[in-house]
Design an enzyme around this catalytic site. Structure first.
Site, mmCIF file in Angstrom:
data_model
loop_
_atom_site.group_PDB
_atom_site.id
_atom_site.type_symbol
_atom_site.label_atom_id
_atom_site.label_comp_id
_atom_site.label_asym_id
_atom_site.label_seq_id
_atom_site.Cartn_x
_atom_site.Cartn_y
_atom_site.Cartn_z
ATOM 1 N N LYS A 211 -37.453 18.610 42.219
ATOM 2 C CA LYS A 211 -37.279 17.914 43.501
ATOM 3 C C LYS A 211 -37.182 16.406 43.274
ATOM 4 C CE LYS A 211 -39.694 17.113 47.823
ATOM 5 N NZ LYS A 211 -40.775 17.470 48.731
ATOM 6 N N GLU A 217 -42.653 16.957 32.469
ATOM 7 C CA GLU A 217 -42.455 18.227 31.759
ATOM 8 C C GLU A 217 -40.985 18.650 31.840
ATOM 9 O OE1 GLU A 217 -44.772 17.591 33.950
ATOM 10 O OE2 GLU A 217 -46.722 18.387 33.328
ATOM 11 N N GLY A 272 -42.341 21.215 47.494
ATOM 12 C CA GLY A 272 -42.028 21.926 46.245
ATOM 13 C C GLY A 272 -42.430 23.387 46.302
ATOM 14 N N ARG A 273 -43.629 23.667 46.789
ATOM 15 C CA ARG A 273 -44.125 25.055 46.789
ATOM 16 C C ARG A 273 -43.517 25.889 47.903
ATOM 17 N NH1 ARG A 273 -47.796 21.167 47.577
ATOM 18 N NH2 ARG A 273 -48.951 21.005 49.526
ATOM 19 N N GLU A 358 -52.571 24.592 46.139
ATOM 20 C CA GLU A 358 -52.050 23.225 46.212
ATOM 21 C C GLU A 358 -51.992 22.767 47.669
ATOM 22 O OE1 GLU A 358 -49.170 21.404 43.092
ATOM 23 O OE2 GLU A 358 -47.906 21.778 44.825
ATOM 24 N N HIS A 389 -58.670 48.390 35.500
ATOM 25 C CA HIS A 389 -59.279 48.626 34.194
ATOM 26 C C HIS A 389 -59.768 47.331 33.556
ATOM 27 C CE1 HIS A 389 -58.224 52.888 34.072
ATOM 28 N NE2 HIS A 389 -57.209 52.490 34.829
ATOM 29 N N LYS A 513 -51.635 13.354 35.895
ATOM 30 C CA LYS A 513 -50.320 12.919 35.396
ATOM 31 C C LYS A 513 -50.396 11.484 34.883
ATOM 32 C CE LYS A 513 -47.496 15.443 38.794
ATOM 33 N NZ LYS A 513 -46.521 15.271 39.867
HETATM 34 O O1 F6P Z 1 -47.453 18.387 40.174
HETATM 35 C C1 F6P Z 1 -47.295 19.107 41.331
HETATM 36 C C2 F6P Z 1 -45.879 19.102 41.804
HETATM 37 O O2 F6P Z 1 -45.597 17.914 42.432
HETATM 38 C C3 F6P Z 1 -45.633 20.287 42.694
HETATM 39 O O3 F6P Z 1 -45.995 20.079 43.991
HETATM 40 C C4 F6P Z 1 -44.181 20.539 42.476
HETATM 41 O O4 F6P Z 1 -43.840 21.818 42.886
HETATM 42 C C5 F6P Z 1 -44.088 20.330 41.003
HETATM 43 O O5 F6P Z 1 -44.967 19.268 40.739
HETATM 44 C C6 F6P Z 1 -42.720 20.028 40.469
HETATM 45 O O6 F6P Z 1 -42.167 18.875 41.022
HETATM 46 P P1 F6P Z 1 -40.628 18.552 40.904
HETATM 47 O O7 F6P Z 1 -39.871 19.660 41.545
HETATM 48 O O8 F6P Z 1 -40.445 17.251 41.595
HETATM 49 O O9 F6P Z 1 -40.280 18.460 39.433
#
Ligand code: F6P
Length: 549
Positions: A211, A217, A272-273, A358, A389, A513
Site C-alpha cells: 500500500k 521487508e 491494509g488488513r 491489529e 491432537h 520498525k
Molecule cells: O506493519 C503493519 C502494516 O502497516 C500493516 O498494517 C500492513 O498491512 C502491512 O504493514 C504492509 O504495509 P504495506 O502494504 O504498506 O507494505
C-alpha cells in the site's frame, strides 16, 4: 467521563447492568439450559447468505443477549456503522475514511469521499485487473523471452500478503492448476530463496504488493527479486515484463523502476488488513479468474448488506461481536480460537489474527485516554482435526475460558475420489462431536458408569460449558469465502465501536520498525547506537561474535 464529555463505557448503565447480570447468572450450566429449553438448538441460530450460525452453545440467556444489544445501542454501534458506509472519516487518528465496503459495491452505487464518488474508480481498477489476469491466464502476456508465465510470486507483507495468501489456499480448488502462485513476505532471505530456487525467471511474474511502497521487508525482497531476474535475463527492460505493482503510491512505484502503467492502484481509505478484495487481490484473481473473483466480492457484499440493514436481533456480525464482548469483558476470557474444519482454510486464522489483533489491540480510546476495560482478544487456531491432537486438551480440561468458532462445510469442494470423499463425514463427525463435548462435557457419574476406577474419575471428567459458535455452509466457494471474511470484518468493527477505540490505525507496529532501522548499523558495522539498552547491547555484541564480526 471520557475526555470528550461522553460517559465512560464502563460507567454506562448498560455496562453496569451487564456486570450485575453476570453476578446473578453465576455459573450457567449448558446441560441445564438445554434441558429447560429443548428448542434452544434451533432457536439460537441465524442465517446469513449461505452461512448457518448456531450460537446455542454459548453461556448466555435471552436476558444476556438483550442487555448486550442495549450496550450496542448505548454505544451507537449502528451509528458508527452508518458513518463508515457513508465514507465519513471514522479513522480519526489517520484522518481517513474506512471504505473497504466500497471495494465490493455494485457499479451503480454512489459512495462519496470528499464529494467524489469512489465507485467508478473501484470498478475501473477491477476491470484493468481482470484484463491483465486474463492475459496472464491465457498466455497472451509473456515474459521477456516470449515464454508464458507459469509462476506468480506475490511479494508483500501483512495485509499485502495474508489476504491473498489465505484466499489462494482457501480457493485452491478453483485455481488454474497450470499456474502456481507463491507468496514471499519475510525479510529473512530464505523466504525469497525457497520461493524462487526452482523457478525459471523467464516464466516468473513478480507482483510487488505494498500500500505504502515504503515497507522495508517488501522493498528489500522486491529489490532482491529484481536482481535474481536480471542476473538471469540480463536486460533492464525485462523488469517491465516481469514486475507489476499494487499500491497507493505511484511515485514510489516509479522510483523503484516499475512502470506505473503496470501498477494497479487502490486508495488510502482501504486499510491494509481490509485490502485483499482491492488490487491487492491480483495474484488471487490470476489464480481463480476474474469471474470467480467477482463471485467472491458478491459474497462480501451480501454480508455488508446484511450488516447494514438487519435488525439488531438478527444481525450476525453484531451478535458475534457482542458475544466476544461478553466473554472478554464480563467473563474474563483473554483469547478466542478460530478452528476451521477445512484443509483449505489452513491460513484463515492467521489472516484473522491481523484483521482482529491489529484492529483492536489498542489500550488508548478514541478520546486519547487509556481505556479501563479489556479490548481485543488473542486470536489463534489452526485447522480443527490437527488441533484436536495438539492443543484441544487445554480447551477441554485446562483452566482457561476459550470461546471458539468452529467453521465447517457439508460438501468437500475439490474433485475427490469416492474414497477421499467418504472421509468428509469422518471430518465432520469430529466437528460436531467437539462442540458437543465442549458444551456438555462428561459428568463424574457418566465416567463411573463406564467402569472407570474411582482414582481416575476426576481425570476423565469433562466439566463442559466451553462456549462455541458453529458456522456451517454447504461448500467453500468464492462467495462463501467472501461472506466469511466480511462477517469477521464487521464483527471486529462492532467490538472496536463498543470498546471506543480506533480499529483502523496501527501505530503499535511503528516503534519496532523505527528501532530496527536504528539497530541495523550496529549489526553490520558495529556502530554505536545511542540509547541502546544494556540487554540489547549485549545481544547485539553476541550476535556479531556468532557471525564472526
Ligand atoms: O506493519 C503493519 C502494516 O502497516 C500493516 O498494517 C500492513 O498491512 C502491512 O504493514 C504492509 O504495509 P504495506 O502494504 O504498506 O507494505
Amino acid at each position: 467521563m471520557n475526555a470528550d464529555g461522553r460517559t465512560r463505557l464502563d460507567q454506562t448503565p448498560e455496562w453496569t447492568a451487564l456486570a450485575k447480570h453476570r453476578e446473578e447468572l453465576g455459573n450457567l450450566r449448558l446441560r441445564e439450559v438445554f434441558a429447560a429449553h429443548p428448542d434452544r438448538g434451533t432457536a439460537y441460530t441465524l442465517r446469513v447468505g449461505d452461512l448457518y450460525i448456531d450460537y446455542s452453545k454459548h453461556l448466555v440467556t435471552d436476558d444476556t443477549l438483550r442487555l448486550l444489544r442495549e450496550l450496542a445501542a448505548a454505544t451507537d454501534v449502528f451509528g458508527l456503522r452508518d458513518a463508515m458506509f457513508r465514507g465519513e472519516r471514522i479513522n480519526t487518528t489517520e484522518d481517513r475514511a474506512v471504505l473497504h465496503t466500497a471495494l465490493r459495491a455494485p457499479r451503480d452505487a454512489v459512495i462519496e469521499v470528499d464529494g467524489e464518488n469512489v465507485v467508478p474508480g473501484v470498478h475501473a481498477v477491477l476491470d484493468r485487473m481482470a484484463a491483465f489476469a486474463d492475459r496472464v491466464r491465457s498466455g497472451e502476456w509473456t515474459g521477456h523471452t516470449g515464454k508464458r508465465i507459469r509462476t506468480v510470486v506475490n511479494i508483500g507483507i501483512g495485509g499485502s500478503d495474508l489476504g491473498p495468501a489465505m484466499a489462494y489456499e482457501a480457493l485452491r480448488a478453483f485455481t488454474d492448476r497450470d499456474l502456481t502462485v507463491r507468496f514471499v513476505s519475510n525479510v529473512d532471505g530464505s523466504d525469497l530463496h525457497e520461493a524462487t530456487r526452482d523457478l525459471d525467471p523467464a516464466e516468473t511474474l513478480f507482483i510487488v504488493a505494498s500500500k505504502t511502497f515504503t515497507t522495508i521487508e517488501t522493498v528489500t525482497n522486491a529489490t532482491s527479486a529484481r536482481t535474481w531476474l536480471l542476473n538471469a535475463l540480463g536486460d533492464e527492460s525485462a523488469v517491465a515484463e516481469h514486475f507489476v505493482a499494487l499500491s497507493t503510491n505511484a511515485e514510489k512505484v516509479a522510483g523503484f523502476g516499475i512502470d506505473t502503467a503496470n501498477m494497479f492502484e487502490f486508495w488510502d481509505w482501504v486499510g491494509g488488513r481490509y485490502s485483499y478484495d482491492s488490487a491487492i487481490g491480483l495474484s488471487l484473481m490470476i489464480a481463480i479468474g476474474p469471474d470467480r473473483f467477482r463471485e467472491m466480492l458478491d459474497g462480501f457484499r451480501l454480508v455488508d448488506d446484511h450488516f447494514r440493514t438487519a435488525p439488531a436481533e438478527s444481525n450476525v456480525p453484531l451478535l458475534l461481536g457482542l458475544l466476544g464482548v461478553w466473554y472478554g469483558n464480563f467473563l474474563g476470557a483473554q483469547s478466542h480460537a478460530v478452528l476451521p474444519y477445512s484443509h483449505y482454510l489452513s491460513k484463515f486464522t492467521a489472516y484473522l489474527q491481523q484483521l482482529d489483533m491489529e484492529s483492536n489491540g489498542k489500550y488508548v480510546g478514541r478520546d486519547g485516554r487509556e481505556v479501563q476495560w479489556q479490548t481485543g482478544p488473542v486470536v489463534w487456531g489452526t485447522p480443527g482435526t490437527n488441533g484436536q491432537h495438539a492443543y484441544y486438551q487445554l480447551i477441554h480440561q485446562g483452566t482457561k475460558l476459550i470461546p471458539a468458532d468452529f467453521i465447517g462445510f457439508a460438501e468437500p469442494v475439490a474433485e475427490l475420489s469416492d474414497e477421499l470423499k467418504a472421509q468428509h463425514d469422518l471430518l465432520m463427525a469430529n466437528f460436531f462431536a467437539q462442540t458437543q463435548a465442549l458444551a456438555f462435557g462428561k459428568t463424574p457419574d457418566e465416567v463411573r458408569g463406564e467402569g472407570v476406577p474411582e482414582e481416575l474419575v476426576p481425570h476423565k471428567t469433562f466439566k463442559g460449558d466451553h462456549p462455541t459458535t458453529t458456522i456451517l455452509a454447504r461448500e467453500l466457494t468464492p462467495s462463501v469465502l467472501g461472506q466469511l471474511v466480511a462477517l469477521y470484518e464487521h464483527k471486529v468493527f462492532v467490538q472496536g465501536a463498543i470498546w471506543d477505540i480506533d480499529s483502523f490505525d496501527q501505530w503499535g507496529v511503528e516503534l519496532g520498525k523505527v528501532l530496527a532501522k536504528r539497530v541495523e548499523p550496529a549489526l553490520t558495522e558495529g556502530a554505536d547506537v545511542p540509547g541502546l539498552d544494556a540487554s540489547s547491547r549485549a545481544l547485539v555484541a553476541t550476535y556479531r561474535e556468532l557471525r564472526g564480526r
